[in-house]
Every structure is written in structure tokens, then in C-alpha cells.
Write a protein that holds these residues in place. Structure first.
Motif, PDB file in Angstrom:
ATOM      1  N   UNK A  45      31.577  49.945 -79.908  1.00  7.41           N
ATOM      2  CA  UNK A  45      32.515  49.106 -79.191  1.00  7.41           C
ATOM      3  C   UNK A  45      32.522  49.366 -77.690  1.00  7.41           C
ATOM      4  N   UNK A  46      32.418  50.675 -77.306  1.00 13.03           N
ATOM      5  CA  UNK A  46      32.583  50.988 -75.892  1.00 13.03           C
ATOM      6  C   UNK A  46      31.473  50.431 -75.014  1.00 13.03           C
ATOM      7  N   UNK A  47      30.277  50.285 -75.542  1.00 18.65           N
ATOM      8  CA  UNK A  47      29.201  49.757 -74.697  1.00 18.65           C
ATOM      9  C   UNK A  47      28.522  48.549 -75.344  1.00 18.65           C
ATOM     10  N   UNK A  48      29.143  48.011 -76.392  1.00 16.70           N
ATOM     11  CA  UNK A  48      28.534  46.898 -77.102  1.00 16.70           C
ATOM     12  C   UNK A  48      28.295  45.693 -76.234  1.00 16.70           C
ATOM     13  N   UNK A  49      29.259  45.329 -75.402  1.00 11.24           N
ATOM     14  CA  UNK A  49      29.110  44.132 -74.571  1.00 11.24           C
ATOM     15  C   UNK A  49      27.983  44.296 -73.566  1.00 11.24           C
ATOM     16  N   UNK A  50      27.884  45.502 -72.981  1.00  6.50           N
ATOM     17  CA  UNK A  50      26.830  45.751 -71.993  1.00  6.50           C
ATOM     18  C   UNK A  50      25.445  45.679 -72.644  1.00  6.50           C
ATOM     19  N   UNK A  51      25.310  46.300 -73.818  1.00  4.88           N
ATOM     20  CA  UNK A  51      24.036  46.279 -74.513  1.00  4.88           C
ATOM     21  C   UNK A  51      23.678  44.861 -74.934  1.00  4.88           C
ATOM     22  N   UNK A  52      24.676  44.112 -75.407  1.00  2.00           N
ATOM     23  CA  UNK A  52      24.433  42.736 -75.819  1.00  2.00           C
ATOM     24  C   UNK A  52      23.935  41.893 -74.655  1.00  2.00           C
ATOM     25  N   UNK A  53      24.552  42.065 -73.494  1.00  2.00           N
ATOM     26  CA  UNK A  53      24.127  41.316 -72.308  1.00  2.00           C
ATOM     27  C   UNK A  53      22.693  41.660 -71.934  1.00  2.00           C
ATOM     28  N   UNK A  54      22.354  42.962 -72.030  1.00  2.00           N
ATOM     29  CA  UNK A  54      20.995  43.381 -71.705  1.00  2.00           C
ATOM     30  C   UNK A  54      19.989  42.800 -72.691  1.00  2.00           C
ATOM     31  N   UNK A  55      20.381  42.792 -73.968  1.00  6.04           N
ATOM     32  CA  UNK A  55      19.480  42.242 -74.977  1.00  6.04           C
ATOM     33  C   UNK A  55      19.263  40.747 -74.775  1.00  6.04           C
ATOM     34  N   UNK A  56      20.322  40.040 -74.437  1.00  9.88           N
ATOM     35  CA  UNK A  56      20.192  38.605 -74.192  1.00  9.88           C
ATOM     36  C   UNK A  56      19.288  38.346 -72.983  1.00  9.88           C
ATOM     37  N   UNK A  57      19.443  39.164 -71.952  1.00 10.53           N
ATOM     38  CA  UNK A  57      18.604  39.008 -70.769  1.00 10.53           C
ATOM     39  C   UNK A  57      17.129  39.260 -71.112  1.00 10.53           C
ATOM     40  N   UNK A  58      16.877  40.315 -71.915  1.00  9.71           N
ATOM     41  CA  UNK A  58      15.504  40.624 -72.307  1.00  9.71           C
ATOM     42  C   UNK A  58      14.934  39.521 -73.183  1.00  9.71           C
ATOM     43  N   UNK A  59      15.759  39.015 -74.085  1.00  8.54           N
ATOM     44  CA  UNK A  59      15.318  37.926 -74.956  1.00  8.54           C
ATOM     45  C   UNK A  59      14.942  36.701 -74.137  1.00  8.54           C
ATOM     46  N   UNK A  60      15.766  36.374 -73.146  1.00  8.37           N
ATOM     47  CA  UNK A  60      15.490  35.220 -72.293  1.00  8.37           C
ATOM     48  C   UNK A  60      14.171  35.404 -71.545  1.00  8.37           C
ATOM     49  N   UNK A  61      13.904  36.645 -71.103  1.00  7.81           N
ATOM     50  CA  UNK A  61      12.663  36.923 -70.381  1.00  7.81           C
ATOM     51  C   UNK A  61      11.456  36.757 -71.299  1.00  7.81           C
ATOM     52  N   UNK A  62      11.557  37.278 -72.538  1.00  6.53           N
ATOM     53  CA  UNK A  62      10.452  37.141 -73.483  1.00  6.53           C
ATOM     54  C   UNK A  62      10.182  35.671 -73.799  1.00  6.53           C
ATOM     55  N   UNK A  63      11.248  34.909 -74.025  1.00  5.38           N
ATOM     56  CA  UNK A  63      11.094  33.497 -74.358  1.00  5.38           C
ATOM     57  C   UNK A  63      10.506  32.713 -73.192  1.00  5.38           C
ATOM     58  N   UNK A  64      10.970  33.010 -71.984  1.00  7.11           N
ATOM     59  CA  UNK A  64      10.454  32.313 -70.802  1.00  7.11           C
ATOM     60  C   UNK A  64       8.978  32.642 -70.589  1.00  7.11           C
ATOM     61  N   UNK A  65       8.616  33.905 -70.807  1.00  5.90           N
ATOM     62  CA  UNK A  65       7.213  34.307 -70.671  1.00  5.90           C
ATOM     63  C   UNK A  65       6.333  33.515 -71.633  1.00  5.90           C
ATOM     64  N   UNK A  66       6.785  33.367 -72.878  1.00  5.21           N
ATOM     65  CA  UNK A  66       6.013  32.605 -73.857  1.00  5.21           C
ATOM     66  C   UNK A  66       5.969  31.125 -73.491  1.00  5.21           C
ATOM     67  N   UNK A  67       7.095  30.584 -73.055  1.00  5.55           N
ATOM     68  CA  UNK A  67       7.150  29.164 -72.677  1.00  5.55           C
ATOM     69  C   UNK A  67       6.204  28.874 -71.521  1.00  5.55           C
ATOM     70  N   UNK A  68       6.227  29.736 -70.513  1.00  3.59           N
ATOM     71  CA  UNK A  68       5.353  29.528 -69.351  1.00  3.59           C
ATOM     72  C   UNK A  68       3.883  29.534 -69.762  1.00  3.59           C
ATOM     73  N   UNK A  69       3.522  30.452 -70.644  1.00  6.05           N
ATOM     74  CA  UNK A  69       2.130  30.535 -71.098  1.00  6.05           C
ATOM     75  C   UNK A  69       1.746  29.277 -71.867  1.00  6.05           C
ATOM     76  N   UNK A  70       2.632  28.813 -72.723  1.00  5.77           N
ATOM     77  CA  UNK A  70       2.323  27.642 -73.546  1.00  5.77           C
ATOM     78  C   UNK A  70       2.220  26.389 -72.684  1.00  5.77           C
ATOM     79  N   UNK A  71       3.096  26.225 -71.721  1.00  6.32           N
ATOM     80  CA  UNK A  71       3.067  25.026 -70.882  1.00  6.32           C
ATOM     81  C   UNK A  71       1.784  24.955 -70.059  1.00  6.32           C
ATOM     82  N   UNK A  72       1.201  26.116 -69.758  1.00  9.98           N
ATOM     83  CA  UNK A  72      -0.057  26.125 -69.015  1.00  9.98           C
ATOM     84  C   UNK A  72      -1.226  25.685 -69.889  1.00  9.98           C
ATOM     85  N   UNK A  73      -1.252  26.156 -71.131  1.00 13.23           N
ATOM     86  CA  UNK A  73      -2.430  25.905 -71.978  1.00 13.23           C
ATOM     87  C   UNK A  73      -2.242  24.750 -72.951  1.00 13.23           C
TER      88      UNK A  73
END
Length: 300
Positions: A45-73
């Protein structure tokens, strides 16, 4: 609304190759592509929100990286993405229920590295009720195609063979149809392989082939294979089919047959065992030791 092709994305080289393969497959199937990233909710509970935000940010980065690669090829494919919470295996299995096809990255190839396929990929393949394709890191669109006349890689040449492993003791319509459709989509030749072995005299039953000579036995198996495939040849008249029967263990025969293929298709029986779901020995060998993408098709 069209059911999408889904690719699991986690930022690894394997998942990026899987996302690219899935994009081309979505175009072949005239389907949208959905990229899915799964992450675990943090229970503290004490750091759940912070970790969740970090995970969402990392997830967004992974998804964007894949999207950018796919849109190129593969700019013609329609892309959507999704973040899901929960253990990756369970989350991907749930996503697969609403997929035309699920595509995942697969690590390892031969020897000891073959053990590195990954617990998530193995868990999904063993439990999924929809077809799952596993793709190695480094897989590129040209790898599915024949070499150009000068020996160089190309995406303008025809597709390499689609290879299908068939167990004539229990041929499965779902697996055969999947392979014929993949060959049709690619305008590729379908190479259908059955492995047989000499039965011991003790093991022969009333309905078993009991010819003395190996060549005659192989000819009998080839006749059975031709008969099984006849209805599918009629349904897919535009697909060129090459039938092969080979003496040996199914696992070894299929690994050799898949060398140089664009796709290997194998089946997995859906059963509830006391020890839990399993991939089966043939699918297990294929996903650990075959270099091309491997489609595992579940069936009852």
C-alpha cells in the motif's frame, strides 16, 4: 467488429520480432493488430501507487516502441494497444480468448539455449484455446521469403513452404485447416509431414499395417496421408501440397522438415491432466528447436 491478431509486447527483442510478424499476419488476414502489455499490480500500500505509475509509464514506452517499429515496416496495418494488469500468463490467456491469433516472442533455439523459451510463452501455449505463434528474436519479413535470384534476401519473392505435422493415428481438422489457410494466405506450398516407425510384432493390432518391407510400409502411410488430405485439397484447390512420410521420431522429423520453412504448424491436444496442461512432446520439441515461427493449434 473484426477479431484482431494480438501480439504480446514486453520490450524484449523477441517481442518486437513477434509484433512485426503479427503485423504482417494481420495484413494477410485483413485484421487489425492489437498490442498487449501485461504488468503486475504491486500489493504494498505504501508505495503501490508509485510503482503502478512507473509500470504504466514503462508499459507505454514498450508499446510505443513496438508501434513505431511496425508503422515503419508495415504502415498499412491498423494498430491498437492495451495495458492489462495481472500475471503475464493469465493476462495473455484472457486476451487470447478474443483473438484471431496470439503471437508471442520465444527465446532459445538449440541445445541448452533451447531451455530459454520462457515460462510465459510455455504457460500460454500449454493452456491457450486459440492458436499461438512463437517467433524468435531477429525474425524479419524477408526470412519468410525465398532468396532472390542473386542469392540476396528479399520480400518480393514467393514465400517459403508452410510445414504441417500430421499424426495419422489422430488427424485433427482444426490443425490441418489452419495450415491450409496459412499456405493460402501466402500463396505458398504446403508441405505435410507424417513420421512413422516400425512397430514391434507384439504391438501390432488387428487394424495396424503389417507389411514386412519398409518401403511398402511407407507407401501405405503415404496412401493414408493422401486420403486424409483429399477433402482439404478440394476445399483449397489453389494450395500446392507436397506429402512426405518419413520413418523416425516425430519430433526429429519435424525439426528437420521445418528447416528453411516460413512457418511450422503443429497441434496440441486440450486435456486436463493431474499434473496440469502440457504442450505435448512434438509441440515441445518444435518450440524449443525450430528456427522459423511455430504455430501451435489447440484441438480437442
Amino acid at each position: 467488429m473484426l477479431v484482431p491478431v494480438i501480439a504480446g509486447v514486453d520490450g524484449s527483442a523477441e517481442s518486437l520480432a513477434a509484433a512485426e510478424w503479427a503485423a504482417h499476419e494481420a495484413v494477410r488476414r485483413d485484421r487489425p493488430l492489437r498490442l498487449v502489455h501485461a504488468w503486475n499490480w504491486h500489493p504494498r500500500q505504501e508505495d503501490g501507487e508509485m510503482v503502478t505509475a512507473a509500470q504504466r509509464h514503462l508499459a507505454r514506452r514498450f508499446l510505443r516502441q513496438a508501434e513505431d517499429r511496425i508503422r515503419r515496416i508495415c504502415p498499412e496495418v491498423g494498430i491498437e494497444d492495451e495495458q492489462v494488469e495481472g500475471p503475464a500468463t493469465a493476462a495473455l490467456l484472457k486476451a487470447a480468448e478474443h483473438a484471431d491469433l496470439l503471437v508471442l516472442g520465444s527465446r532459445g533455439l538449440t541445445g541448452f539455449t533451447g531451455l530459454l523459451v520462457g515460462s510465459v510463452a510455455l504457460g500460454v501455449v500449454a493452456r491457450a484455446t486459440r492458436p499461438v505463434v512463437l517467433v524468435r528474436a531477429g525474425e524479419e519479413a524477408c526470412d519468410e521469403h525465398l532468396l532472390a535470384g542473386d542469392g540476396s534476401a528479399s520480400t518480393r519473392t514467393g514465400y517459403r513452404d508452410v510445414v504441417l505435422g500430421v499424426d495419422l493415428d489422430d488427424p485433427c481438422d482444426e490443425v490441418i485447416e489452419f495450415a491450409f489457410e496459412e499456405a493460402r494466405l501466402r500463396r505458398a506450398r504446403l508441405k505435410v509431414v507424417h513420421a512413422w516407425h516400425q512397430p514391434s510384432p507384439i504391438g501390432l493390432g488387428p487394424g495396424d499395417i503389417n507389411l514386412v518391407e519398409g518401403p511398402q510400409r511407407a507407401e501405405e502411410w503415404l496412401g493414408f496421408l493422401t486420403a486424409v488430405l483429399q477433402v482439404w485439397r478440394e476445399k483449397y484447390p489453389g494450395v500446392e501440397v507436397a506429402e512426405t512420410v518419413t520413418e523416425g521420431r516425430a519430433q526429429s522429423v519435424l525439426v528437420r522438415a521445418a528447416c528453411g520453412a516460413s512457418l511450422l504448424v503443429v497441434g496440441r491436444r486440450i486435456t486436463e491432466r493431474p499434473a496440469g496442461p502440457r504442450t505435448g512432446p512434438v509441440a515441445h520439441a518444435a518450440i524449443h528447436h525450430v528456427g522459423c515461427p511455430v504455430a501451435v493449434v489447440p484441438h480437442v
